[in-house]
Design a protein around this motif. Sequence first.
Motif, PDB file in Angstrom:
ATOM      1  N   SER A   1     -19.337  -8.170   9.531  1.00  0.00           N
ATOM      2  CA  SER A   1     -19.221  -7.998   8.081  1.00  0.00           C
ATOM      3  C   SER A   1     -18.654  -6.635   7.705  1.00  0.00           C
ATOM      4  CB  SER A   1     -20.589  -8.226   7.424  1.00  0.00           C
ATOM      5  OG  SER A   1     -20.525  -8.005   6.041  1.00  0.00           O
ATOM      6  N   PRO A   2     -19.200  -5.509   8.213  1.00  0.00           N
ATOM      7  CA  PRO A   2     -18.607  -4.205   7.868  1.00  0.00           C
ATOM      8  C   PRO A   2     -17.186  -4.029   8.386  1.00  0.00           C
ATOM      9  CG  PRO A   2     -20.328  -3.945   9.526  1.00  0.00           C
ATOM     10  CD  PRO A   2     -20.441  -5.341   8.995  1.00  0.00           C
ATOM     11  N   ILE A   3     -16.887  -4.601   9.564  1.00  0.00           N
ATOM     12  CA  ILE A   3     -15.513  -4.517  10.073  1.00  0.00           C
ATOM     13  C   ILE A   3     -14.562  -5.220   9.102  1.00  0.00           C
ATOM     14  CG2 ILE A   3     -13.966  -5.325  11.894  1.00  0.00           C
ATOM     15  CD1 ILE A   3     -16.254  -4.890  13.872  1.00  0.00           C
ATOM     16  N   MET A   4     -14.991  -6.378   8.605  1.00  0.00           N
ATOM     17  CA  MET A   4     -14.183  -7.109   7.645  1.00  0.00           C
ATOM     18  C   MET A   4     -13.959  -6.285   6.377  1.00  0.00           C
ATOM     19  SD  MET A   4     -15.082 -10.663   5.653  1.00  0.00           S
ATOM     20  CE  MET A   4     -16.330  -9.782   4.690  1.00  0.00           C
ATOM     21  N   PHE A   5     -15.028  -5.624   5.887  1.00  0.00           N
ATOM     22  CA  PHE A   5     -14.898  -4.806   4.688  1.00  0.00           C
ATOM     23  C   PHE A   5     -13.932  -3.644   4.914  1.00  0.00           C
ATOM     24  CE2 PHE A   5     -18.559  -6.801   2.630  1.00  0.00           C
ATOM     25  CZ  PHE A   5     -18.213  -6.689   1.296  1.00  0.00           C
ATOM     26  N   VAL A   6     -14.033  -2.999   6.071  1.00  0.00           N
ATOM     27  CA  VAL A   6     -13.141  -1.868   6.364  1.00  0.00           C
ATOM     28  C   VAL A   6     -11.688  -2.334   6.339  1.00  0.00           C
ATOM     29  CG1 VAL A   6     -12.411  -0.239   8.138  1.00  0.00           C
ATOM     30  CG2 VAL A   6     -14.839  -0.554   7.679  1.00  0.00           C
ATOM     31  N   LEU A   7     -11.406  -3.423   7.043  1.00  0.00           N
ATOM     32  CA  LEU A   7     -10.028  -3.911   7.112  1.00  0.00           C
ATOM     33  C   LEU A   7      -9.542  -4.409   5.759  1.00  0.00           C
ATOM     34  CD1 LEU A   7     -10.181  -5.830  10.533  1.00  0.00           C
ATOM     35  CD2 LEU A   7      -9.325  -3.516  10.081  1.00  0.00           C
ATOM     36  N   LEU A   8     -10.413  -5.078   5.023  1.00  0.00           N
ATOM     37  CA  LEU A   8     -10.031  -5.626   3.721  1.00  0.00           C
ATOM     38  C   LEU A   8      -9.681  -4.519   2.743  1.00  0.00           C
ATOM     39  CD1 LEU A   8      -9.861  -8.229   1.949  1.00  0.00           C
ATOM     40  CD2 LEU A   8     -12.229  -7.791   1.307  1.00  0.00           C
ATOM     41  N   PHE A   9     -10.565  -3.528   2.625  1.00  0.00           N
ATOM     42  CA  PHE A   9     -10.322  -2.452   1.656  1.00  0.00           C
ATOM     43  C   PHE A   9      -9.223  -1.511   2.127  1.00  0.00           C
ATOM     44  CE2 PHE A   9     -14.232  -3.893  -0.224  1.00  0.00           C
ATOM     45  CZ  PHE A   9     -14.113  -3.546  -1.564  1.00  0.00           C
ATOM     46  N   ALA A  10      -9.113  -1.305   3.427  1.00  0.00           N
ATOM     47  CA  ALA A  10      -8.096  -0.381   3.926  1.00  0.00           C
ATOM     48  C   ALA A  10      -6.688  -0.925   3.758  1.00  0.00           C
ATOM     49  CB  ALA A  10      -8.367  -0.053   5.394  1.00  0.00           C
ATOM     50  N   TYR A  11      -6.515  -2.229   4.029  1.00  0.00           N
ATOM     51  CA  TYR A  11      -5.162  -2.772   4.047  1.00  0.00           C
ATOM     52  C   TYR A  11      -4.817  -3.650   2.837  1.00  0.00           C
ATOM     53  CZ  TYR A  11      -4.901  -1.035   8.799  1.00  0.00           C
ATOM     54  OH  TYR A  11      -4.890  -0.208   9.897  1.00  0.00           O
ATOM     55  N   VAL A  12      -5.828  -4.245   2.192  1.00  0.00           N
ATOM     56  CA  VAL A  12      -5.543  -5.087   1.038  1.00  0.00           C
ATOM     57  C   VAL A  12      -5.580  -4.283  -0.256  1.00  0.00           C
ATOM     58  CG1 VAL A  12      -6.282  -7.109  -0.295  1.00  0.00           C
ATOM     59  CG2 VAL A  12      -6.413  -7.145   2.202  1.00  0.00           C
ATOM     60  N   PHE A  13      -6.648  -3.459  -0.422  1.00  0.00           N
ATOM     61  CA  PHE A  13      -6.786  -2.688  -1.646  1.00  0.00           C
ATOM     62  C   PHE A  13      -6.333  -1.235  -1.503  1.00  0.00           C
ATOM     63  CE2 PHE A  13     -10.297  -5.876  -1.900  1.00  0.00           C
ATOM     64  CZ  PHE A  13      -9.751  -6.638  -2.906  1.00  0.00           C
ATOM     65  N   GLY A  14      -6.164  -0.784  -0.266  1.00  0.00           N
ATOM     66  CA  GLY A  14      -5.852   0.631  -0.051  1.00  0.00           C
ATOM     67  C   GLY A  14      -4.597   1.104  -0.744  1.00  0.00           C
ATOM     68  N   GLY A  15      -3.577   0.263  -0.807  1.00  0.00           N
ATOM     69  CA  GLY A  15      -2.329   0.670  -1.441  1.00  0.00           C
ATOM     70  C   GLY A  15      -2.351   0.589  -2.948  1.00  0.00           C
ATOM     71  N   ALA A  16      -3.397  -0.032  -3.514  1.00  0.00           N
ATOM     72  CA  ALA A  16      -3.459  -0.214  -4.962  1.00  0.00           C
ATOM     73  C   ALA A  16      -4.382   0.774  -5.649  1.00  0.00           C
ATOM     74  CB  ALA A  16      -3.909  -1.637  -5.283  1.00  0.00           C
ATOM     75  N   ILE A  17      -5.186   1.499  -4.888  1.00  0.00           N
ATOM     76  CA  ILE A  17      -6.151   2.432  -5.469  1.00  0.00           C
ATOM     77  C   ILE A  17      -5.742   3.854  -5.118  1.00  0.00           C
ATOM     78  CG2 ILE A  17      -8.579   3.128  -5.526  1.00  0.00           C
ATOM     79  CD1 ILE A  17      -9.316   0.286  -4.708  1.00  0.00           C
TER      80      ILE A  17
ATOM     81  N   THR B   1     -14.062   1.443  14.227  1.00  0.00           N
ATOM     82  CA  THR B   1     -13.107   0.685  13.405  1.00  0.00           C
ATOM     83  C   THR B   1     -12.382   1.616  12.443  1.00  0.00           C
ATOM     84  OG1 THR B   1     -14.599  -1.229  13.509  1.00  0.00           O
ATOM     85  CG2 THR B   1     -12.833  -1.291  11.875  1.00  0.00           C
ATOM     86  N   GLY B   2     -13.120   2.545  11.854  1.00  0.00           N
ATOM     87  CA  GLY B   2     -12.512   3.507  10.937  1.00  0.00           C
ATOM     88  C   GLY B   2     -11.463   4.360  11.623  1.00  0.00           C
ATOM     89  N   LEU B   3     -11.756   4.769  12.833  1.00  0.00           N
ATOM     90  CA  LEU B   3     -10.778   5.570  13.578  1.00  0.00           C
ATOM     91  C   LEU B   3      -9.499   4.779  13.813  1.00  0.00           C
ATOM     92  CD1 LEU B   3     -13.142   7.252  16.206  1.00  0.00           C
ATOM     93  CD2 LEU B   3     -12.068   8.353  14.234  1.00  0.00           C
ATOM     94  N   LEU B   4      -9.633   3.482  14.020  1.00  0.00           N
ATOM     95  CA  LEU B   4      -8.460   2.645  14.262  1.00  0.00           C
ATOM     96  C   LEU B   4      -7.590   2.488  13.022  1.00  0.00           C
ATOM     97  CD1 LEU B   4      -9.996  -0.205  16.480  1.00  0.00           C
ATOM     98  CD2 LEU B   4      -8.516   1.679  17.217  1.00  0.00           C
ATOM     99  N   VAL B   5      -8.197   2.548  11.833  1.00  0.00           N
ATOM    100  CA  VAL B   5      -7.408   2.376  10.601  1.00  0.00           C
ATOM    101  C   VAL B   5      -6.960   3.709  10.013  1.00  0.00           C
ATOM    102  CG1 VAL B   5      -8.570   0.206  10.072  1.00  0.00           C
ATOM    103  CG2 VAL B   5      -9.419   2.323   9.041  1.00  0.00           C
ATOM    104  N   GLY B   6      -7.236   4.817  10.696  1.00  0.00           N
ATOM    105  CA  GLY B   6      -6.725   6.097  10.227  1.00  0.00           C
ATOM    106  C   GLY B   6      -7.740   7.060   9.675  1.00  0.00           C
TER     107      GLY B   6
END
Length: 270
Positions: free
Chosen positions: A34-50, A129-134
Amino acid sequence: MATPIVLGDAYVVAKRNLIKIKRVPDLLVFTTLSPIMFVLLFAYVFGGAIDVPGGASADAYREYLMAGIFAQTVIFGATITGAGLAEDIRKGIIDRFRSLPMAPSAVLTGRTMSDVANNVIVLVVMSLTGLLVGWSIHSSPLEALTGYLLLIVFAYAISWIMAWLGMLVPSPEVFNNATFIVIFPLTFVANTFVPLESLPGPLQTFAAWNPVSAVTQAARELFGNIPAQVPEPSEWPLQHAELYTLIWTGVFLLIFVPLANRQYRRSASR
């Protein structure tokens, strides 16, 4: 009963709960997915919009995001305490515990201790997971460790609230639904995923005094994830985020440890 005996009994109960995770690995798998999903979702889906001041939109937001994800996840992780107790009461396991020559407080202490261990595992997985997304930590190892400890201690206090609630409700299903209705808005009406400045006036005031915002702000500061261009918060709880978090932690423990132990003595199988 002497404290060493209480701690020994609590250790046995905690070990029992951890062995349950080993035998039913689905519990740990879904807790970490669940937290991995949240990290990926917010990082790549919403990250560019906020937009977060202090850098390129997506990169800055990933730095800003992680403390909020940490806070939300450990709070949801604390609900395992209540759900587990509700299930144990329904199956009559609590009645069996009470028939044994053990300290009554050991059951709740062991239950909350085992969920601390579960939260530690989840934080490790999320950090990787956070380290992997930057995401990265820009502070000293001691400050980073303090940030993690603050998250764990705050979640531990929440777990005592969940323990009390888990022994009040009629079933684990009711507990899960009731806590979700409360925790979900509490973790979103905060600075977990968006800056407070983006919220409308009344919600912004509520979010500023929300203890979830304080523990998130404290973690961001201790991880060094607040961009230099972001202005200092004007609200007292966020100016003193670590202190405000510890105050709420102490209040929760002072109120709900006695309440949970009293409710444990009253609880019966359903």
